[in-house]
Write an enzyme that holds these catalytic residues in place. Structure first.
Site, short mmCIF file in Angstrom:
data_model
loop_
_atom_site.label_atom_id
_atom_site.label_comp_id
_atom_site.label_asym_id
_atom_site.label_seq_id
_atom_site.Cartn_x
_atom_site.Cartn_y
_atom_site.Cartn_z
N ARG A 101 -1.36 18.92 -2.18
CA ARG A 101 -1.09 17.51 -1.86
C ARG A 101 -2.25 16.84 -1.12
O ARG A 101 -2.62 15.70 -1.40
CB ARG A 101 0.18 17.43 -1.01
CG ARG A 101 0.87 16.10 -1.07
CD ARG A 101 2.27 16.24 -0.51
NE ARG A 101 2.28 16.08 0.93
CZ ARG A 101 2.44 14.92 1.55
NH1 ARG A 101 2.61 13.82 0.86
NH2 ARG A 101 2.44 14.85 2.86
N ASN A 130 4.90 -0.76 0.67
CA ASN A 130 5.79 -0.09 -0.27
C ASN A 130 7.02 -0.96 -0.52
O ASN A 130 7.53 -1.60 0.41
CB ASN A 130 6.23 1.26 0.33
CG ASN A 130 7.10 2.07 -0.61
OD1 ASN A 130 6.93 2.05 -1.82
ND2 ASN A 130 8.05 2.81 -0.04
N THR A 131 7.48 -0.99 -1.76
CA THR A 131 8.75 -1.66 -2.04
C THR A 131 9.83 -0.58 -2.13
O THR A 131 9.59 0.49 -2.68
CB THR A 131 8.72 -2.46 -3.35
OG1 THR A 131 8.59 -1.56 -4.45
CG2 THR A 131 7.56 -3.44 -3.37
N HIS A 132 10.99 -0.87 -1.60
CA HIS A 132 12.05 0.14 -1.57
C HIS A 132 13.39 -0.52 -1.90
O HIS A 132 13.71 -1.58 -1.36
CB HIS A 132 12.11 0.80 -0.19
CG HIS A 132 13.13 1.89 -0.12
ND1 HIS A 132 12.90 3.15 -0.63
CD2 HIS A 132 14.40 1.90 0.35
CE1 HIS A 132 13.99 3.90 -0.46
NE2 HIS A 132 14.91 3.16 0.14
N ASP A 137 4.06 4.24 6.71
CA ASP A 137 3.60 5.14 7.76
C ASP A 137 3.84 6.57 7.28
O ASP A 137 4.04 6.79 6.09
CB ASP A 137 4.24 4.83 9.13
CG ASP A 137 5.73 5.13 9.16
OD1 ASP A 137 6.26 5.71 8.17
OD2 ASP A 137 6.38 4.81 10.17
C1 GRF Z 1 11.64 0.15 -7.59
O1 GRF Z 1 13.00 -0.03 -7.29
C2 GRF Z 1 10.90 0.63 -6.37
O2 GRF Z 1 11.32 0.07 -5.21
C3 GRF Z 1 11.26 2.09 -6.41
O3 GRF Z 1 11.09 2.42 -7.75
C4 GRF Z 1 11.41 1.30 -8.54
C5 GRF Z 1 10.28 1.04 -9.47
O4 GRF Z 1 10.75 0.58 -10.69
N1 GRF Z 1 10.52 2.84 -5.44
P1 GRF Z 1 9.75 0.19 -11.86
O5 GRF Z 1 8.96 1.43 -12.24
O6 GRF Z 1 8.87 -0.91 -11.37
O7 GRF Z 1 10.67 -0.26 -12.97
#
Ligand code: GRF
Length: 198
Positions: free
Chosen positions: A66, A108-110, A142
């Site tokens: 990693r 990051n999007t979550h 983080d």
């Molecule tokens: C999104 O919901 C993101 O937040 C999560 O994975 C998904 C990505 O979806 N971590 P995509 O590959 O953009 O369709």
């Protein structure tokens, strides 16, 4: 000067493709996606190519390597001189060296209302928990698992009969809106990112 973005994905990259569409539609937004990268041969890379965006893969070699992967990733990222690196569905924890190197420039999007439901199965976990409201969050990365400072977040309604897929699709609509708001406001100098620990 536009804000230089590198987006990292692992899968279909539908959120990334939405971002590229918006960037194409709004040249005045001051955003330039200079590359899209992945940790595997992700199907979404093709969508980036269709938008004329350079793509790269730094293949994840396995958990025991990693750190080495992180070092290679950092070199590739650096080569694009990004102002911001956006993790948009990168299904890997970024090693601490990379977090440190891009300190304050890594978001990051979550698909949950953090700190509720961190981790890689957030949508499934929300469906199984029977929550009435799910959510979407943008955070600064983080070294924890989805623990960084929250940049933006919004609740998303859960409908009766929602499957993991139908809920995830609804959450993604919100993720896209939040990400666009955050990025355009950053580019316009109307916001700055909260500072996290490196
Ligand atoms: C999104 O919901 C993101 O937040 C999560 O994975 C998904 C990505 O979806 N971590 P995509 O590959 O953009 O369709």
């Amino acid at each position: 000067m536009p804000l230089r973005l590198v987006v990292l994905i692992s899968g279909t990259g539908s959120n990334m493709a939405d971002l590229l569409g918006r960037v194409d539609e709004h040249p005045e937004a001051g955003l330039d996606v200079v590359a899209v990268g992945a940790d595997r041969d992700a199907p979404g890379l093709e969508r980036a190519t269709e938008h004329g965006v350079e793509t790269f893969v730094v293949e994840f070699p396995g958990p025991e390597r990693r750190e080495e992967w992180g070092a290679q990733l950092a070199v590739r990222l650096d080569s694009f001189s990004p102002d911001l690196v956006v993790l948009s569905g990168l299904m890997r924890l970024v090693p601490p060296d990379v977090v440190r190197r891009f300190h304050g420039r890594l978001i990051n999007t979550h698909p949950s209302y953090l700190p509720e439901f961190p981790g890689p199965h957030a949508v499934k976990d929300q469906v199984e928990a029977g929550v009435k409201e799910a959510g979407a969050s943008i955070i600064v990365v983080d070294n924890g698992v989805d623990t960084g400072p929250i940049v933006e977040q919004q609740r998303v309604a859960v409908m009766s009969g929602d499957s993991t897929e139908s809920l995830h699709n609804r959450i993604k609509q919100t993720e896209r809106e939040l990400l666009w708001r955050v990025l355009t406001e950053l580019a316009a100098g109307q916001r700055s990112l909260p500072v996290g620990q490196d």
